[in-house]
Design a protein around this motif. Structure first.
Motif, PDB file in Angstrom:
ATOM      1  N   GLY A  76      35.625  21.567  -6.382  1.00 29.17           N
ATOM      2  CA  GLY A  76      34.939  21.363  -5.121  1.00 29.17           C
ATOM      3  C   GLY A  76      33.468  21.034  -5.226  1.00 29.17           C
ATOM      4  N   SER A 121      32.445  20.670  -1.652  1.00 28.35           N
ATOM      5  CA  SER A 121      33.415  21.152  -0.671  1.00 28.35           C
ATOM      6  C   SER A 121      32.898  22.455  -0.070  1.00 28.35           C
ATOM      7  CB  SER A 121      34.769  21.376  -1.357  1.00 28.35           C
ATOM      8  OG  SER A 121      35.661  22.042  -0.486  1.00 28.35           O
ATOM      9  N   HIS A 124      38.082  25.066   3.574  1.00 29.78           N
ATOM     10  CA  HIS A 124      39.385  24.457   3.827  1.00 29.78           C
ATOM     11  C   HIS A 124      39.991  25.054   5.098  1.00 29.78           C
ATOM     12  CE1 HIS A 124      38.839  23.552  -0.447  1.00 29.78           C
ATOM     13  NE2 HIS A 124      39.719  22.582  -0.292  1.00 29.78           N
ATOM     14  N   GLU A 129      40.117  19.546   3.859  1.00 29.23           N
ATOM     15  CA  GLU A 129      38.921  19.993   3.151  1.00 29.23           C
ATOM     16  C   GLU A 129      37.698  19.417   3.858  1.00 29.23           C
ATOM     17  OE1 GLU A 129      38.617  19.556  -1.249  1.00 29.23           O
ATOM     18  OE2 GLU A 129      36.838  18.336  -0.768  1.00 29.23           O
ATOM     19  N   GLY A 131      33.467  18.984   3.655  1.00 26.17           N
ATOM     20  CA  GLY A 131      32.373  19.063   2.702  1.00 26.17           C
ATOM     21  C   GLY A 131      31.229  18.139   3.056  1.00 26.17           C
ATOM     22  N   MET A 175      44.491  17.046   2.286  1.00 22.64           N
ATOM     23  CA  MET A 175      44.985  17.461   0.987  1.00 22.64           C
ATOM     24  C   MET A 175      46.482  17.766   0.992  1.00 22.64           C
ATOM     25  SD  MET A 175      42.117  17.425  -0.738  1.00 22.64           S
ATOM     26  CE  MET A 175      42.424  18.400  -2.198  1.00 22.64           C
ATOM     27  N   SER A 181      45.105  11.268  -1.356  1.00 23.56           N
ATOM     28  CA  SER A 181      44.179  12.063  -0.541  1.00 23.56           C
ATOM     29  C   SER A 181      43.266  11.147   0.262  1.00 23.56           C
ATOM     30  CB  SER A 181      43.340  12.991  -1.431  1.00 23.56           C
ATOM     31  OG  SER A 181      44.155  13.859  -2.181  1.00 23.56           O
ATOM     32  N   TYR A 183      40.414  10.267   3.172  1.00 27.19           N
ATOM     33  CA  TYR A 183      39.277  11.019   3.716  1.00 27.19           C
ATOM     34  C   TYR A 183      38.454  10.131   4.637  1.00 27.19           C
ATOM     35  CZ  TYR A 183      36.827   8.796  -0.252  1.00 27.19           C
ATOM     36  OH  TYR A 183      36.317   7.893  -1.158  1.00 27.19           O
TER      37      TYR A 183
END
Length: 259
Positions: A76, A121, A124, A129, A131, A175, A181, A183
């Motif tokens: 993270g 990160s 969660h 996640e 961050g 995730m 993944s 984002y």
């Protein structure tokens, strides 16, 4: 603004340091989750840039070829650096303060680029996640010299460009998939720089510098990480940067190993 952003990046780095506890510095450990991720990176972007005291604009287009190295200190939290070569196009940039006005040719100007990035990160929630990340790039253009056509005597102009880019903001990553993944990030993203032009015609000389500043400051990033195996992954990003009467675009592609 530059000083404020430098302070912000320093604060971001300090805030991101994992497991720091001043009374128990001896308990800090980075080795348990350390991973090294070397890779190659390509980026292309087009940014609407103002010049001539913000009275004129042109499209700064740049292609970046770089090696990058990401160090994941623990899960993270990571820092990374890159170094490479960039080709930037300053077509339509004009210098009127010289003895003879000069408009740049529609050619790419090469140069070296260096950068650093911090990613952390924060927490969660279910499969998501949340961050923050920050990045800084510095491009030093190579000095280029052109002959001035149409003169009865020899004349040249020499250009020295450079630009910087800084971005920072939050991201959210899904995730819930095994090897994929996606984002989303919404960041402050600013580009600024200068282009210095020197003109020499026998004993006649002149120098002019144009300040460059991007119109867009907000970056909406859509990205994804595809794990091809335990030790190899691909990463792609599309950047959308809106401004008052238009939109800038860019994309990034990375291929990297993980050890």
């Amino acid at each position: 603004m530059k000083k404020h952003f430098t302070f912000f990046l320093a604060a971001l780095f300090f805030f991101c340091l994992p497991q720091v506890s001043f009374p128990q510095l001896q308990d800090v450990s980075f080795s348990s989750g350390l991973r090294i991720k070397p890779g190659v990176q390509f980026e292309y972007f087009s940014r609407k840039v103002t010049w001539d005291n913000k009275n004129q604009t042109f499209d700064l287009k740049s292609k970046i070829f770089a090696l990058n190295l990401e160090i994941e200190i623990n899960e993270g939290f990571s820092i990374s650096g890159l170094a490479g070569y960039a080709l930037s196009n300053y077509d339509a940039l004009i210098f009127r303060g010289l003895p003879f006005s000069v408009e740049l040719p529609a050619d790419d100007i090469g140069g070296y680029i260096f950068g650093a990035e911090i990613r952390k990160s924060l927490f969660h929630a279910n499969d998501f996640e949340f961050g923050i990340s920050g990045q800084f790039l510095y491009h030093i253009g190579k000095e280029e010299t052109w002959d001035i056509p149409g003169l009865s005597v020899t004349g040249t102009v020499t250009g020295k460009p450079r630009w910087m880019r800084a971005s920072a903001g939050p991201y959210i990553k899904f995730m819930g998939l095994e090897s994929f993944s996606p984002y989303l990030a919404v960041c402050y993203n600013n580009l600024w720089g200068q282009f210095e032009m020197e003109q020499t015609i026998q004993t006649l000389k002149g120098t002019e510098e144009q300040k460059l500043k991007s119109k867009s400051l907000v970056d909406i990033t859509l990205g994804s990480i595809l794990n091809m195996s335990d030790n190899f992954f691909l990463k792609g990003e599309v950047h959308i940067l809106p401004y008052g009467d238009g939109m800038d675009l860019g994309f990034v592609a990375i291929a990297a190993f993980s050890f």
